[in-house]
Design a protein around this motif. Structure first.
Motif, PDB file in Angstrom:
ATOM      1  N   UNK A 111       0.815  -1.217   0.000  1.00 11.94           N
ATOM      2  CA  UNK A 111       0.000   0.000   0.000  1.00 11.94           C
ATOM      3  C   UNK A 111       0.851   1.271   0.000  1.00 11.94           C
ATOM      4  N   UNK A 112       2.172   1.108  -0.037  1.00  9.32           N
ATOM      5  CA  UNK A 112       3.061   2.285   0.049  1.00  9.32           C
ATOM      6  C   UNK A 112       2.693   3.156   1.245  1.00  9.32           C
ATOM      7  N   UNK A 113       2.418   2.520   2.356  1.00  7.75           N
ATOM      8  CA  UNK A 113       1.945   3.227   3.542  1.00  7.75           C
ATOM      9  C   UNK A 113       2.786   2.852   4.763  1.00  7.75           C
ATOM     10  N   UNK A 114       3.160   3.870   5.513  1.00  9.80           N
ATOM     11  CA  UNK A 114       3.888   3.654   6.755  1.00  9.80           C
ATOM     12  C   UNK A 114       3.005   4.108   7.906  1.00  9.80           C
ATOM     13  N   UNK A 115       3.132   3.444   9.024  1.00 12.92           N
ATOM     14  CA  UNK A 115       2.288   3.706  10.178  1.00 12.92           C
ATOM     15  C   UNK A 115       3.141   4.058  11.395  1.00 12.92           C
TER      16      UNK A 115
END
Length: 122
Positions: free
Chosen positions: A73-77
């Motif tokens: 998702x090309x997402x960092x949390x």
């Protein structure tokens, strides 16, 4: 030009939790989270490598904050637990422009999100 969009900030009581998200417009290299409180310098919180094989956390938040990444998702949390009033700040997501060792120096990051406000009440 990589674009980063943070979300998940808000108002929470002390002791509570929030999870910040940062969606990138494309796959990025090292990504990090920083925060800046009024009148203070920007502070490094955590970083994660491109493949998410290595993570780094500032001593000030180690054990309470945790960075993770979903490459699909090309997402960092940034999972933030046991929040304290001193965690109140604008939180920023950042990404480097190439393969570099994750850095605590904000100057190592080329791309920045617009920031999301986190307010922790007593």
């Amino acid at each position: 030009q990589v674009q980063l969009l943070e979300s998940g900030g808000g108002l929470v009581q002390a002791g509570g939790s929030l999870r910040l998200s940062c969606a990138a417009s494309e796959r990025t290299f090292t990504m990090g989270w920083f925060r800046q409180a009024p009148g203070k310098e920007r502070e490094f919180l955590a970083a994660i490598t491109r493949a998410a094989t290595n993570t780094y956390h500032a001593d000030s938040v180690k054990g309470r904050f945790r960075i993770s990444k979903n490459n699909a998702k090309n997402t960092v949390y940034l999972q933030m637990d046991n929040l304290k009033p001193e965690d109140t700040a604008v939180y920023y997501c950042a990404a480097t422009a190439d393969y570099t060792t994750p850095s605590v120096d904000s100057r190592a990051y080329r791309y920045w999100g617009q920031g999301t406000q986190v307010t922790v009440s007593t």
